[in-house]
Design a protein around this motif. Sequence first.
Motif, short mmCIF file in Angstrom:
data_model
loop_
_atom_site.label_atom_id
_atom_site.label_comp_id
_atom_site.label_asym_id
_atom_site.label_seq_id
_atom_site.Cartn_x
_atom_site.Cartn_y
_atom_site.Cartn_z
N ASP A 20 -3.57 90.50 6.09
CA ASP A 20 -2.40 91.23 5.63
C ASP A 20 -1.14 90.69 6.29
OD1 ASP A 20 -3.76 92.90 3.94
OD2 ASP A 20 -4.06 94.46 5.45
N GLY A 21 -0.09 90.79 5.58
CA GLY A 21 1.20 90.34 6.09
C GLY A 21 2.07 89.89 4.94
N GLU A 22 3.33 90.00 5.12
CA GLU A 22 4.25 89.62 4.06
C GLU A 22 4.53 88.13 4.04
OE1 GLU A 22 7.71 92.05 3.74
OE2 GLU A 22 6.61 93.84 4.33
N ARG A 23 4.33 87.46 5.16
CA ARG A 23 4.62 86.04 5.26
C ARG A 23 3.43 85.22 4.75
NH1 ARG A 23 3.54 82.64 9.27
NH2 ARG A 23 4.68 80.69 9.20
N ASN A 24 3.71 84.26 3.90
CA ASN A 24 2.68 83.37 3.39
C ASN A 24 2.44 82.27 4.43
OD1 ASN A 24 1.12 81.45 2.06
ND2 ASN A 24 2.19 81.70 0.11
N PRO A 25 1.22 82.17 4.98
CA PRO A 25 0.94 81.17 6.01
C PRO A 25 1.07 79.72 5.53
CG PRO A 25 -0.79 82.82 5.94
CD PRO A 25 0.09 83.06 4.76
N LEU A 26 1.15 79.51 4.22
CA LEU A 26 1.30 78.16 3.69
C LEU A 26 2.76 77.72 3.62
CD1 LEU A 26 -1.25 78.36 0.74
CD2 LEU A 26 -1.62 77.39 3.02
N MET A 27 3.66 78.66 3.79
CA MET A 27 5.08 78.36 3.64
C MET A 27 5.79 78.39 4.97
SD MET A 27 5.69 80.47 0.11
CE MET A 27 7.40 80.06 -0.08
N PRO A 28 6.89 77.73 5.13
CA PRO A 28 7.53 76.93 4.10
C PRO A 28 6.87 75.57 3.89
CG PRO A 28 8.85 76.82 6.07
CD PRO A 28 7.68 77.75 6.35
N SER A 29 6.27 75.01 4.93
CA SER A 29 5.68 73.68 4.74
C SER A 29 4.42 73.47 5.58
CB SER A 29 6.71 72.60 5.07
OG SER A 29 7.08 72.68 6.43
N ARG A 30 3.74 74.55 5.89
CA ARG A 30 2.54 74.40 6.72
C ARG A 30 1.48 73.55 6.02
NH1 ARG A 30 -1.03 79.08 9.63
NH2 ARG A 30 -2.34 77.67 10.81
N HIS A 31 1.43 73.65 4.70
CA HIS A 31 0.47 72.83 3.96
C HIS A 31 0.82 71.34 4.09
CE1 HIS A 31 3.69 72.98 1.05
NE2 HIS A 31 3.06 72.11 0.29
N LEU A 32 2.11 71.01 4.14
CA LEU A 32 2.53 69.62 4.32
C LEU A 32 2.18 69.11 5.71
CD1 LEU A 32 5.98 69.66 2.48
CD2 LEU A 32 3.76 68.83 1.62
N ALA A 59 -6.16 84.63 -0.92
CA ALA A 59 -5.87 83.25 -0.54
C ALA A 59 -5.39 82.43 -1.74
CB ALA A 59 -7.11 82.60 0.08
N MET A 60 -6.02 82.61 -2.90
CA MET A 60 -5.58 81.87 -4.09
C MET A 60 -4.21 82.32 -4.55
SD MET A 60 -7.66 79.46 -4.56
CE MET A 60 -6.87 78.82 -6.06
N ASN A 61 -3.90 83.61 -4.40
CA ASN A 61 -2.55 84.08 -4.74
C ASN A 61 -1.51 83.47 -3.82
OD1 ASN A 61 -3.16 85.62 -6.99
ND2 ASN A 61 -3.54 87.47 -5.80
N ARG A 62 -1.85 83.28 -2.55
CA ARG A 62 -0.92 82.63 -1.62
C ARG A 62 -0.68 81.18 -2.04
NH1 ARG A 62 -0.24 85.48 3.49
NH2 ARG A 62 -0.37 87.64 2.84
N LEU A 63 -1.75 80.49 -2.44
CA LEU A 63 -1.60 79.11 -2.89
C LEU A 63 -0.75 79.04 -4.15
CD1 LEU A 63 -2.46 76.14 -2.41
CD2 LEU A 63 -4.36 76.57 -3.99
N TRP A 64 -1.02 79.94 -5.09
CA TRP A 64 -0.28 79.99 -6.35
C TRP A 64 1.21 80.23 -6.11
CZ3 TRP A 64 -0.94 78.91 -11.34
CH2 TRP A 64 -0.15 79.53 -12.29
N SER A 65 1.53 81.22 -5.28
CA SER A 65 2.94 81.54 -5.05
C SER A 65 3.65 80.46 -4.25
CB SER A 65 3.09 82.90 -4.37
OG SER A 65 2.54 82.87 -3.07
N MET A 66 2.92 79.79 -3.36
CA MET A 66 3.51 78.71 -2.58
C MET A 66 3.89 77.54 -3.48
SD MET A 66 2.68 75.51 -0.99
CE MET A 66 1.00 75.44 -1.49
N ARG A 67 3.13 77.33 -4.53
CA ARG A 67 3.37 76.23 -5.46
C ARG A 67 4.37 76.61 -6.55
NH1 ARG A 67 3.38 71.36 -6.16
NH2 ARG A 67 2.27 71.27 -8.08
N ASN A 68 5.06 77.72 -6.37
CA ASN A 68 6.00 78.19 -7.40
C ASN A 68 5.31 78.33 -8.75
OD1 ASN A 68 8.22 78.38 -5.66
ND2 ASN A 68 8.54 76.19 -5.83
N PHE A 69 4.11 78.88 -8.69
CA PHE A 69 3.36 79.19 -9.89
C PHE A 69 3.02 77.95 -10.71
CE2 PHE A 69 6.22 82.67 -8.76
CZ PHE A 69 5.29 83.57 -8.34
N GLY A 70 2.65 76.88 -10.05
CA GLY A 70 2.28 75.67 -10.76
C GLY A 70 1.14 74.93 -10.09
N LEU A 71 -0.07 75.13 -10.55
CA LEU A 71 -1.22 74.38 -10.10
C LEU A 71 -1.82 73.70 -11.32
CD1 LEU A 71 -2.96 77.06 -7.82
CD2 LEU A 71 -1.76 75.00 -7.04
#
Length: 126
Positions: free
Chosen positions: A15-27, A65-77
């Motif tokens: 839980d948490g409002e912050r997406n752990p993949l953003m802003p560039s943790r995935h990079l 987790a998949m919703n976090r990935l989806w939103s991090m990609r600006n809804f484009g996978l």
Amino acid sequence: MEEDLRQLVKACTEDGERNPLMPSRHLDFCATHGITEEAFYWHFSRIIALDFANGLISFSDGDAAMNRLWSMRNFGLDGFALEIYEAFDAGEFTHSGDHHETISWQKYTLPHVMESLFNAGLLPRV
């Protein structure tokens, strides 16, 4: 890489409002492990799909987790990552014509995840 990826997936299920993949943790992850962004999306989705299929994570954790990935990609996978996202998305609601006691993730998510894993050569067909 597997353990680091599992830790990142786990962070996305908490839980948490912050997406752990953003802003560039995935990079940062990509740079550390020498993979492309597309490879990251594939590996991230693969871990979630395999762990869900093997009963190691719940539907709600995989969905989060998949919703976090989806939103991090600006809804484009695309490709495998999109298939896994759509499989979890299908389990989020009761579909038209389904009985009110239908468990959507059992009816929609699990079969779609399994099919995607089979098609990607990640699980054998039985």
